[in-house]
Design a protein around this motif. Structure first.
Motif, PDB file in Angstrom:
ATOM      1  N   LEU A 189       9.215  -2.761   8.046  1.00  0.00           N
ATOM      2  CA  LEU A 189       7.969  -2.409   7.410  1.00  0.00           C
ATOM      3  C   LEU A 189       7.952  -0.868   7.456  1.00  0.00           C
ATOM      4  O   LEU A 189       8.019  -0.267   8.525  1.00  0.00           O
ATOM      5  CB  LEU A 189       7.096  -2.717   8.411  1.00  0.00           C
ATOM      6  N   GLY A 190       8.010  -0.256   6.383  1.00  0.00           N
ATOM      7  CA  GLY A 190       8.005   1.230   6.117  1.00  0.00           C
ATOM      8  C   GLY A 190       6.619   1.673   5.898  1.00  0.00           C
ATOM      9  O   GLY A 190       6.086   1.776   4.905  1.00  0.00           O
ATOM     10  N   LEU A 191       5.714   1.532   6.925  1.00  0.00           N
ATOM     11  CA  LEU A 191       4.254   1.946   6.852  1.00  0.00           C
ATOM     12  C   LEU A 191       4.248   3.466   6.516  1.00  0.00           C
ATOM     13  O   LEU A 191       4.549   4.296   7.118  1.00  0.00           O
ATOM     14  CB  LEU A 191       3.794   1.580   8.226  1.00  0.00           C
ATOM     15  N   ARG A 192       3.429   3.454   5.465  1.00  0.00           N
ATOM     16  CA  ARG A 192       3.167   4.810   4.933  1.00  0.00           C
ATOM     17  C   ARG A 192       1.588   4.511   4.670  1.00  0.00           C
ATOM     18  O   ARG A 192       0.859   3.752   4.615  1.00  0.00           O
ATOM     19  CB  ARG A 192       3.679   4.845   3.478  1.00  0.00           C
ATOM     20  N   PRO A 193       0.854   6.097   4.390  1.00  0.00           N
ATOM     21  CA  PRO A 193      -0.547   5.789   4.077  1.00  0.00           C
ATOM     22  C   PRO A 193      -0.727   4.949   3.211  1.00  0.00           C
ATOM     23  O   PRO A 193      -0.235   4.849   2.121  1.00  0.00           O
ATOM     24  CB  PRO A 193      -0.907   7.229   3.841  1.00  0.00           C
ATOM     25  N   ALA A 194      -2.006   4.471   3.172  1.00  0.00           N
ATOM     26  CA  ALA A 194      -2.528   3.269   2.055  1.00  0.00           C
ATOM     27  C   ALA A 194      -2.603   4.173   0.698  1.00  0.00           C
ATOM     28  O   ALA A 194      -3.115   5.199   0.697  1.00  0.00           O
ATOM     29  CB  ALA A 194      -3.806   2.721   2.513  1.00  0.00           C
ATOM     30  N   GLY A 195      -1.973   3.674  -0.224  1.00  0.00           N
ATOM     31  CA  GLY A 195      -1.803   4.463  -1.522  1.00  0.00           C
ATOM     32  C   GLY A 195      -3.165   4.664  -2.120  1.00  0.00           C
ATOM     33  O   GLY A 195      -3.200   5.749  -3.032  1.00  0.00           O
ATOM     34  N   ALA A 196      -4.083   3.949  -1.871  1.00  0.00           N
ATOM     35  CA  ALA A 196      -5.409   4.032  -2.533  1.00  0.00           C
ATOM     36  C   ALA A 196      -6.121   5.418  -1.953  1.00  0.00           C
ATOM     37  O   ALA A 196      -7.409   5.899  -2.406  1.00  0.00           O
ATOM     38  CB  ALA A 196      -6.233   2.930  -2.218  1.00  0.00           C
ATOM     39  N   GLN A 197      -5.599   6.012  -0.824  1.00  0.00           N
ATOM     40  CA  GLN A 197      -6.405   7.170  -0.149  1.00  0.00           C
ATOM     41  C   GLN A 197      -5.566   8.333   0.018  1.00  0.00           C
ATOM     42  O   GLN A 197      -5.454   8.624   1.087  1.00  0.00           O
ATOM     43  CB  GLN A 197      -7.194   6.819   0.864  1.00  0.00           C
TER      44      GLN A 197
ATOM     45  N   SER B  95     -10.074  12.878   2.352  1.00  0.00           N
ATOM     46  CA  SER B  95     -11.614  12.359   2.251  1.00  0.00           C
ATOM     47  C   SER B  95     -12.293  12.684   3.439  1.00  0.00           C
ATOM     48  O   SER B  95     -13.513  12.399   3.459  1.00  0.00           O
ATOM     49  CB  SER B  95     -11.417  10.666   2.507  1.00  0.00           C
TER      50      SER B  95
ATOM     51  N   LEU C 269     -14.073   3.782  -8.774  1.00  0.00           N
ATOM     52  CA  LEU C 269     -13.571   4.403  -7.762  1.00  0.00           C
ATOM     53  C   LEU C 269     -12.013   4.587  -7.781  1.00  0.00           C
ATOM     54  O   LEU C 269     -11.427   3.468  -7.458  1.00  0.00           O
ATOM     55  CB  LEU C 269     -13.840   3.971  -6.129  1.00  0.00           C
TER      56      LEU C 269
ATOM     57  N   ARG D  41     -11.028   6.250  -2.682  1.00  0.00           N
ATOM     58  CA  ARG D  41     -12.356   6.039  -2.186  1.00  0.00           C
ATOM     59  C   ARG D  41     -13.237   7.163  -2.361  1.00  0.00           C
ATOM     60  O   ARG D  41     -14.204   7.170  -2.414  1.00  0.00           O
ATOM     61  CB  ARG D  41     -11.941   6.088  -0.504  1.00  0.00           C
TER      62      ARG D  41
ATOM     63  N   VAL E  92       4.471  -0.355   2.109  1.00  0.00           N
ATOM     64  CA  VAL E  92       3.112  -0.782   2.028  1.00  0.00           C
ATOM     65  C   VAL E  92       2.421   0.037   1.121  1.00  0.00           C
ATOM     66  O   VAL E  92       2.608   0.698   0.435  1.00  0.00           O
ATOM     67  CB  VAL E  92       2.467  -0.058   3.479  1.00  0.00           C
TER      68      VAL E  92
ATOM     69  N   TYR F 117       5.729  -0.275  16.530  1.00  0.00           N
ATOM     70  CA  TYR F 117       6.433  -1.591  15.704  1.00  0.00           C
ATOM     71  C   TYR F 117       7.893  -1.588  15.483  1.00  0.00           C
ATOM     72  O   TYR F 117       8.340  -0.209  15.534  1.00  0.00           O
ATOM     73  CB  TYR F 117       5.638  -1.899  14.636  1.00  0.00           C
TER      74      TYR F 117
ATOM     75  N   LEU G  76     -10.300  -0.348  -0.591  1.00  0.00           N
ATOM     76  CA  LEU G  76      -9.210  -0.140  -1.809  1.00  0.00           C
ATOM     77  C   LEU G  76      -7.979  -0.004  -1.853  1.00  0.00           C
ATOM     78  O   LEU G  76      -7.261   0.146  -2.732  1.00  0.00           O
ATOM     79  CB  LEU G  76      -9.754   0.997  -2.586  1.00  0.00           C
TER      80      LEU G  76
END
Lengths: 404, 232
Positions: free
Chosen positions: A6-14, A18, A369, A372, B13, B79, B133
């Motif tokens: 799992l390469g967790l990265r900031p959610a692309g939509a934000q 903000s 949007l 966000r 992600v 994790y 979103l």
């Protein structure tokens, strides 16, 4: 064996910032919004993609609201537990930034929702002005009551009813013979683009809030330095009987004419007979994916009787706005607003006529949007005026808004 | 026991990239299948100023807004970047709660496995409107009042940023994992991942959108492995 990474990265939509900037352990907060509005107007007298030559969407003679690049920066500084300073600085089309708001807020008792504010303060009257445009404006245009320029001016007065009628539909640049002779834009019923200076008291409970203010200008002509013969008093009471329903009633009264106009009319400099009086009711209901708002404002200006045919009785204007929004899916909504601005009649040499040209506006569009805090609005606006050089204008407009 | 063919799935992600294919893993993971599970524990230190959920200056308001709760932005999630096959064999679809209380999402960070349904009750006297979103999950629950709750089931792994459409300062994170080898830190920054099969793993710490570089840790047979993080 199967393994998952799992390469967790900031959610692309934000990806864009903000949240406001915070300094000094939360004592200072800085936020901003940037909006770029672009539009294309069509009228019988306009070829191709033209400007709004009917001046339906001008905040003043220089600022077309649908062709505008606006930068707003707001800040609050907590000087002490009870005292905060707040400001909002605005620049339109990269012109010199001006303080839209600049005031001190004092909370005398920390455990009570009672505040005093002094300086260039938010409007007490009505509902729209306190919605943080452009993020909470469902569409791009503003309600007519808050923006549409009538022909009335605080610094110049019509000597006769004929003069007044001649200016019907020319609020973007009107002239009268009394007071200032320089052509200037008239005023809306309530100026949603400029705030007044004065003091304000506000108290609130869970279901009731009330505010009263004393300011230098009037609803239609807010000023920093007083240029008239006295103060305006305005007040508003709002109730929230159930969650989602907000209803309010407002009233205001104050001297409207600037001293240059009253002196030009031969009135004493402290004359307070030229006034603006206004009443308003507003209501908002929302539930699920719906939002409905309605607002009505009645304004009456009392002008002096100077010549014949005389302007008998107050000049009244009634503005009614109904708007709604429905969320179609996450990040996408549709909205519409219907606006009507009507005026009473005066009797001129050629008969009876409304003192200003009634206006009807329908605006509908969508908002999406992209992130966000990055909103794209696309609208269609139809303006219909019973007078003026360009009585009908259809406008397609877009607006991109970013805020943090 | 010889290590057999392995498959590695890298999930970026937000659904940007999904890579699958046969890979060879260290044999230690394979030996762990028959061994007693261990634990990974340690501490995550946040070495940068972190703020979240600040209100925008309420310049247009007639008075100061009411005081509200402030989320703890120092909470982190640790994790395994890669986990054994058995990790993905979910047997029960879990349920979790993210409350809306005093204009704050509580908890501010929620770590769950795929298939979990999260309830979003409204415990305030004002409306809230939860939405996201994020590519891992797009939803808008609309406006609903106190005492009511709406739910979302999260079926895709990733980070889901949650907001309120009415209160711009309200935000939260939901980290959706396709395995169960993760843990949240406590108030002191400590974490503990239990039942980890012995082997060598890459471990990552996350806080408010920032991730650490993966750190390797060897989990002994039935014993603990210590691993600390410092997030700048």
């Amino acid at each position: 064996m199967l393994v998952v990474g799992l390469g967790l990265r900031p959610a692309g939509a934000q990806m864009l910032r903000s949240e406001p900037l915070v300094f000094g352990d939360g004592r200072a907060t800085l936020a901003g919004d940037v909006s770029w509005s672009f539009s294309c107007s069509h009228a019988p007298s306009i070829d191709g993609c033209g400007e709004d030559l009917g001046y339906f969407n001008y905040g003043n003679y220089e600022t077309p609201l649908l062709r505008n690049f606006r930068v707003n920066v707001s800040a609050s500084v907590k000087a002490a537990r009870r005292i905060s300073f707040l400001t909002e600085v605005r620049s339109d089309n990269l012109r010199r930034p001006e303080p839209y708001a600049l005031y001190v807020r004092v909370r005398p008792w920390l455990n009570r929702q009672f505040d005093l504010q002094a300086g260039r303060i938010p409007p007490t009257f009505g509902a729209f002005s306190r919605r943080p445009y452009p993020t909470d404006n469902l569409l791009i245009g503003m309600p007519l009551a808050y923006q549409y320029l009538t022909s009335l001016r605080p610094d110049a007065l019509p000597a006769t009813a004929d003069e007044l009628i001649r200016m019907r539909g020319r609020g973007w640049l009107s002239t009268y013979t009394v007071g200032s002779q320089t052509p200037r834009a008239g005023v809306p019923l309530l100026n949603g683009l400029s705030w007044d200076a004065g003091i304000q008291a506000h108290a609130a409970t869970d279901w009731l809030d009330a505010a009263v203010s004393v300011t230098n200008g009037t609803l239609s002509h807010p000023v920093i330095r007083e240029d008239n013969a006295g103060k305006q008093i305005s007040g508003r009471v709002g109730i929230t009987p159930v969650t989602g329903l907000i209803a309010g009633a407002s009233a205001a009264r104050g001297p409207f004419a600037a001293r240059t106009a009253t002196l030009g009319a031969g009135l004493p400099s402290d004359d307070r007979s030229v006034t603006q009086t206004a009443w308003g009711v507003d209501i908002e209901y929302s539930h699920g994916y719906y939002l409905l708002r309605a607002e009505t404002i009645v304004s009456a200006w009392h002008l002096p009787t100077l010549g014949t045919p005389a302007i008998s009785g107050p000049l009244r204007a009634v503005a009614a706005t109904l708007e709604g929004r429905y969320k179609l899916r996450p990040g996408l909504y549709a909205a519409a607003r219907v606006d009507r601005l009507a005026f009473n009649e005066v009797i001129g040499s050629s008969g009876s006529e409304t003192w200003e040209a009634p206006v009807t506006r329908v605006e509908a569009g969508v908002g999406y949007l992209l992130q966000r805090n990055l909103l794209l609005k696309l609208v269609y606006q139809h303006n219909d005026r019973d007078g003026g050089r360009v009585p009908v204008v259809q406008i397609g407009a877009g607006q991109l808004v970013y805020w943090f | 026991m010889q290590p057999g063919p392995r498959a590695l799935i890298l999930l970026a992600v937000g659904g940007l990239t999904i890579l699958t294919g046969p890979m060879h893993l260290p044999g230690t993971v394979a030996r762990a299948v028959a061994a007693a599970p261990g634990i990974i524990r340690g501490r995550v230190e946040i070495g940068r100023p972190v703020t979240t959920g600040e209100r925008r200056p309420g310049v247009a308001q007639l008075g100061a807004p009411p005081e509200r709760n402030r989320p703890d932005p120092r909470q982190a999630v640790v994790y395994l970047q890669a986990a054994p096959r058995g990790a993905f064999e979910q047997t029960d679809a879990g349920r979790a709660v993210m409350d809306q209380r005093n204009e704050t999402f509580v908890p501010h960070v929620l770590a769950i496995t795929t298939g979990t349904t999260v309830d979003f009750p409204n415990s305030d006297r004002t409306y809230h409107n939860v939405f996201s979103l994020s590519k891992a999950s797009k939803f808008d629950l609309g406006r609903y009042a106190v005492g009511r709750s709406k739910s979302v089931r999260f079926d895709r792994p990733g980070i889901v940023r949650v907001f309120c459409d009415i209160h711009s300062h309200m935000n939260a994170f939901i980290l959706v994992f396709s395995h169960r080898y993760f843990a949240m830190t406590d108030a002191e920054g400590r974490y503990r991942i239990d039942n980890v099969p012995p082997g060598t793993y890459q471990v990552v710490a996350w806080n408010e959108g920032k991730t650490s570089e993966p750190k390797a840790v060897a989990v002994p047979d039935g014993g603990p492995a210590e691993l600390d993080f410092f997030l700048r």
